[in-house]
Write a protein that holds these residues in place. Structure first.
Motif, PDB file in Angstrom:
ATOM      1  N   MET A   1       0.825  -1.207   0.000  1.00  0.00           N
ATOM      2  CA  MET A   1       0.000   0.000   0.000  1.00  0.00           C
ATOM      3  C   MET A   1       0.856   1.251   0.000  1.00  0.00           C
ATOM      4  N   THR A   2       1.994   1.207   0.679  1.00  0.00           N
ATOM      5  CA  THR A   2       2.901   2.352   0.687  1.00  0.00           C
ATOM      6  C   THR A   2       3.542   2.540  -0.679  1.00  0.00           C
ATOM      7  N   VAL A   3       3.957   1.453  -1.305  1.00  0.00           N
ATOM      8  CA  VAL A   3       4.545   1.549  -2.644  1.00  0.00           C
ATOM      9  C   VAL A   3       3.554   2.164  -3.625  1.00  0.00           C
ATOM     10  N   GLY A   4       2.284   1.764  -3.543  1.00  0.00           N
ATOM     11  CA  GLY A   4       1.281   2.249  -4.477  1.00  0.00           C
ATOM     12  C   GLY A   4       0.575   3.511  -4.040  1.00  0.00           C
ATOM     13  N   ASN A   5       0.918   4.053  -2.858  1.00  0.00           N
ATOM     14  CA  ASN A   5       0.208   5.235  -2.361  1.00  0.00           C
ATOM     15  C   ASN A   5       0.421   6.422  -3.287  1.00  0.00           C
ATOM     16  N   PHE A   6      -0.668   7.094  -3.607  1.00  0.00           N
ATOM     17  CA  PHE A   6      -0.590   8.258  -4.484  1.00  0.00           C
ATOM     18  C   PHE A   6      -0.984   9.543  -3.770  1.00  0.00           C
ATOM     19  N   ALA A   7      -2.120   9.521  -3.078  1.00  0.00           N
ATOM     20  CA  ALA A   7      -2.674  10.752  -2.505  1.00  0.00           C
ATOM     21  C   ALA A   7      -1.704  11.409  -1.529  1.00  0.00           C
ATOM     22  N   ILE A   8      -1.243  10.659  -0.545  1.00  0.00           N
ATOM     23  CA  ILE A   8      -0.334  11.224   0.455  1.00  0.00           C
ATOM     24  C   ILE A   8       1.008  11.561  -0.183  1.00  0.00           C
ATOM     25  N   SER A   9       1.456  10.707  -1.092  1.00  0.00           N
ATOM     26  CA  SER A   9       2.770  10.899  -1.713  1.00  0.00           C
ATOM     27  C   SER A   9       2.836  12.199  -2.499  1.00  0.00           C
ATOM     28  N   ILE A  10       1.826  12.469  -3.322  1.00  0.00           N
ATOM     29  CA  ILE A  10       1.893  13.657  -4.170  1.00  0.00           C
ATOM     30  C   ILE A  10       1.645  14.934  -3.377  1.00  0.00           C
ATOM     31  N   ILE A  11       0.882  14.853  -2.293  1.00  0.00           N
ATOM     32  CA  ILE A  11       0.585  16.048  -1.505  1.00  0.00           C
ATOM     33  C   ILE A  11       1.742  16.406  -0.580  1.00  0.00           C
ATOM     34  N   LEU A  12       2.406  15.408   0.003  1.00  0.00           N
ATOM     35  CA  LEU A  12       3.421  15.668   1.022  1.00  0.00           C
ATOM     36  C   LEU A  12       4.859  15.497   0.532  1.00  0.00           C
ATOM     37  N   SER A  13       5.055  14.905  -0.643  1.00  0.00           N
ATOM     38  CA  SER A  13       6.434  14.664  -1.092  1.00  0.00           C
ATOM     39  C   SER A  13       7.161  15.970  -1.392  1.00  0.00           C
ATOM     40  N   HIS A  14       6.416  16.985  -1.871  1.00  0.00           N
ATOM     41  CA  HIS A  14       6.990  18.320  -2.087  1.00  0.00           C
ATOM     42  C   HIS A  14       8.228  18.265  -2.991  1.00  0.00           C
ATOM     43  N   GLY A  15       8.083  17.561  -4.098  1.00  0.00           N
ATOM     44  CA  GLY A  15       9.171  17.495  -5.072  1.00  0.00           C
ATOM     45  C   GLY A  15      10.108  16.320  -4.882  1.00  0.00           C
ATOM     46  N   MET A  16      10.019  15.609  -3.765  1.00  0.00           N
ATOM     47  CA  MET A  16      10.878  14.442  -3.562  1.00  0.00           C
ATOM     48  C   MET A  16      10.427  13.329  -4.497  1.00  0.00           C
ATOM     49  N   PRO A  17      11.331  12.773  -5.313  1.00  0.00           N
ATOM     50  CA  PRO A  17      10.923  11.751  -6.283  1.00  0.00           C
ATOM     51  C   PRO A  17      10.387  10.487  -5.602  1.00  0.00           C
TER      52      PRO A  17
ATOM     53  N   THR B   1     -14.733   1.627  -0.166  1.00  0.00           N
ATOM     54  CA  THR B   1     -13.417   1.774  -0.786  1.00  0.00           C
ATOM     55  C   THR B   1     -13.518   2.380  -2.188  1.00  0.00           C
ATOM     56  N   THR B   2     -14.623   2.117  -2.883  1.00  0.00           N
ATOM     57  CA  THR B   2     -14.785   2.642  -4.238  1.00  0.00           C
ATOM     58  C   THR B   2     -15.038   4.136  -4.232  1.00  0.00           C
ATOM     59  N   VAL B   3     -15.910   4.593  -3.343  1.00  0.00           N
ATOM     60  CA  VAL B   3     -16.271   6.006  -3.331  1.00  0.00           C
ATOM     61  C   VAL B   3     -15.083   6.876  -2.910  1.00  0.00           C
ATOM     62  N   ALA B   4     -14.083   6.285  -2.240  1.00  0.00           N
ATOM     63  CA  ALA B   4     -12.898   7.027  -1.810  1.00  0.00           C
ATOM     64  C   ALA B   4     -11.729   6.883  -2.778  1.00  0.00           C
ATOM     65  N   GLU B   5     -11.910   6.189  -3.869  1.00  0.00           N
ATOM     66  CA  GLU B   5     -10.829   5.913  -4.821  1.00  0.00           C
ATOM     67  C   GLU B   5     -10.321   7.190  -5.491  1.00  0.00           C
ATOM     68  N   LEU B   6      -9.009   7.366  -5.504  1.00  0.00           N
ATOM     69  CA  LEU B   6      -8.400   8.532  -6.161  1.00  0.00           C
ATOM     70  C   LEU B   6      -7.327   8.144  -7.166  1.00  0.00           C
ATOM     71  N   SER B   7      -6.430   7.244  -6.784  1.00  0.00           N
ATOM     72  CA  SER B   7      -5.205   7.022  -7.565  1.00  0.00           C
ATOM     73  C   SER B   7      -5.468   6.558  -8.984  1.00  0.00           C
ATOM     74  N   ALA B   8      -6.490   5.710  -9.191  1.00  0.00           N
ATOM     75  CA  ALA B   8      -6.805   5.260 -10.557  1.00  0.00           C
ATOM     76  C   ALA B   8      -7.703   6.258 -11.270  1.00  0.00           C
ATOM     77  N   SER B   9      -8.699   6.785 -10.566  1.00  0.00           N
ATOM     78  CA  SER B   9      -9.675   7.656 -11.213  1.00  0.00           C
ATOM     79  C   SER B   9      -9.081   8.978 -11.655  1.00  0.00           C
ATOM     80  N   ILE B  10      -8.066   9.488 -10.939  1.00  0.00           N
ATOM     81  CA  ILE B  10      -7.506  10.781 -11.311  1.00  0.00           C
ATOM     82  C   ILE B  10      -6.740  10.703 -12.632  1.00  0.00           C
ATOM     83  N   LEU B  11      -6.331   9.506 -13.018  1.00  0.00           N
ATOM     84  CA  LEU B  11      -5.651   9.330 -14.295  1.00  0.00           C
ATOM     85  C   LEU B  11      -6.623   9.180 -15.457  1.00  0.00           C
ATOM     86  N   VAL B  12      -7.794   8.621 -15.219  1.00  0.00           N
ATOM     87  CA  VAL B  12      -8.700   8.292 -16.315  1.00  0.00           C
ATOM     88  C   VAL B  12      -9.877   9.255 -16.447  1.00  0.00           C
TER      89      VAL B  12
END
Length: 546
Positions: free
Chosen positions: A207-223, A481-492
């Motif tokens: 889940m951490t490897v695939g995390n998108f929401a927290i990663s993009i908001i808090l990474s602040h440019g960190m790859p 879990t579906t209504v909270a989905e972000l990582s896949a839906s934000i791409l499509v």
């Protein structure tokens, strides 16, 4: 294969299910792999090796996932142990409240952590008045902190269940032979519950490897891998198409490698949960009870801060990005329901359709796999489990690669959003349905058929009613879990088809935290209300399926 098997309607239903799974699961996955070698110039794998930011993204993701997994294990296992083995004041709340974190969408968790500990966060400004300056919440500190206080619940749930099933007589036997109590637990109980701990830790890692929401908001440019994959997906050009497929492939390889490592570790020893007499919780009073309850309560309280913050923020007046704490208003919620209700309506529509399709497909296919096995059902069972190893970002990239034009152009339509939901959450329904079907005797179905009822009618009139409690539980779990989905839906997704999580993400990106809080509070309500109703009216325990 006999002629009778071919003439059976169940065989053709299995064939149809296999075709659909091949089209919407295997085809996107193969499109990702193929895309990593396509395009002009060097392949995506050559670019990955030669480009520093991509190598750093992979390394950072591995370090982040490992750190979060270790911390979650160090929090979840002791919390599970004290909950299962001791009785103290406030235990009921400490045991129950962590489950609420499972229904707080990650985009909301990231947002509220920033509202509390960001550069202009509520707690940050409060401590600054006393001369205490906290480190920036962006980067490693924020990522590890927020993810750890979200994902530890998964380790806690898996471990507390294993400890509850452990036969305490084995531990007592070791102590009767002179082994000290602490060492007896390490030597006897720990090896037995180790598979449950490892399985939970694996879930946290993936889940951490695939995390998108927290990663993009808090990474602040960190790859990071998931962020780099998203950025490549939303960029233009052949190179980006190649790299998004390559980075998605790397994510899948990491998850598969860790899965095989987990199985190798478990296979090196014989571990078995020996069910018997569970340990009676030891009552703790006074100082001893406080020493156990205080740290456990602190962990739970910190993990629930996002829920409190989102409720306060939804009613806080703001001028643009500046929130006026202590000044209350209903304007933020008015925006959700009156001014811009589109994201709410889209979420209800798309998640509702996807939940219905997912549960109907899962119930039928699980029945075929468990009760009507044939030469194709094994393949159906294997392929239906593949989405468990795919992050939302990887799935979104696969759907874009597979259905962006060509013979089945779904990109830019509502159908691709619904399909992303269905594929991503289908395994939940499959697991619930198959577990129930294994407990239904074949004799019940055979008796109905012997009385003249056709097989298909028997399924709907006899088998399905018995499956109904598990199907209802899977329906609620799939919905939440579906209504909270972000990582896949934000791409499509395309313009005008924003859902609640996408709208929250866009508002956070614009710094409009008050409006984001209002949409977030409504999203939490959309998730929690069905859970509460299912529990109160029908006695459905959603979390028992986890």
């Amino acid at each position: 294969m006999s002629a009778d098997s071919i003439r059976s309607p169940w065989f053709w239903l299995t064939a149809l299910a296999l075709v659909l799974l091949a089209l919407f699961v295997l085809y996107p996955l193969l499109s990702i792999v193929g895309g990593s070698f396509s395009g002009e110039g060097p392949s995506g794998w050559a670019q990955l090796v030669s480009t520093a930011k991509y190598r750093e993204a992979v390394l950072n993701t591995l370090i982040l996932a490992s750190s979060v997994t270790v911390i979650c294990t160090l929090i979840g296992v002791p919390l599970a142990y004290v909950t299962a083995r001791y009785s103290f004041r406030g235990k009921a709340l400490i045991a129950l409240l962590p489950l609420i974190t499972l229904v707080i969408p990650e985009v909301i968790a990231a947002q509220t952590w920033l509202m509390m500990l960001g550069n202009n966060g509520l707690i940050t400004k409060f401590l600054r008045e006393f001369g205490i300056r906290l480190p920036s919440f962006y980067g490693w500190f924020g990522l590890i902190t927020s993810m750890s206080f979200i994902y530890y619940t998964y380790v806690y749930i898996g471990t507390v269940a294993a400890i509850g099933k452990f036969d305490v007589q084995l531990e007592e036997a070791a102590q009767s032979l002179g082994t000290p109590p602490g060492r007896a637990r390490l030597k006897v109980m720990l090896p037995v519950i180790l598979p449950a701990i490892l399985a939970s830790a694996l879930l946290v890692f993936t889940m951490t490897v695939g995390n998108f929401a927290i990663s993009i908001i808090l990474s602040h440019g960190m790859p990071l891998l998931s962020v780099a994959t998203y950025q490549a997906a939303v960029s233009e050009g052949t190179t980006s198409i190649t790299m998004q497929s390559t980075l998605a492939s790397v994510s899948v390889l990491i998850v598969m490698s860790v899965l095989f490592l987990n199985r190798w570790i478990v296979s090196r020893g014989r571990y078995e949960i020996v069910q018997g007499r569970g340990a009676r919780p030891v009552p703790l009073e006074g100082l001893r009870g406080l020493m156990v309850a205080a740290p456990a309560g602190l962990v739970v309280a910190i993990s629930l801060l996002p829920l409190v913050t989102i409720a306060l923020g939804a009613f806080t007046k703001a001028r643009g990005p500046v929130m006026q704490w202590g000044t209350w208003t209903f304007e933020n919620l008015e925006r959700v329901f009156v001014t811009a209700p589109g994201p709410l309506l889209n979420s209800l529509l798309y998640a509702g359709i996807a939940t219905f399709i997912s549960i109907a497909f899962s119930a039928v296919v699980s029945y075929l796999v468990v009760k009507k096995p044939n030469v194709l059902t094994t393949w159906v069972d294997y392929i239906s489990a593949i989405p468990l190893a795919l992050s939302g970002t990887v799935l979104g990239v696969g759907l874009l690669a597979a259905f962006n034009g060509g013979w089945l152009p779904l990109t830019g339509t509502s159908a691709i959003i619904v399909m992303a939901y269905v594929v991503r959450r289908m395994p939940f329904g499959m697991r619930n349905a198959q577990a129930t079907l294994h407990n239904i005797p074949n004799s019940i179905e055979e008796a109905s058929i012997s009385l003249g009822s056709p097989p298909v009618r028997t399924f709907f009139r006899v088998v399905l009613p018995i499956m109904l409690p598990a199907v209802a539980s899977a329906t609620i779990l799939t919905w939440t879990t579906t209504v909270a989905e972000l990582s896949a839906s934000i791409l499509v997704y395309s313009g005008g088809r924003e859902t609640l999580p996408i709208q929250i993400f866009r508002l956070i990106d614009s710094g409009l935290m008050a409006y984001a809080s209002a949409y977030g509070l409504v999203l939490v309500a959309v998730i929690l209300i069905p859970v509460i109703l299912a529990n109160r009216l029908f006695g459905i325990d959603v979390f028992s399926s986890k």
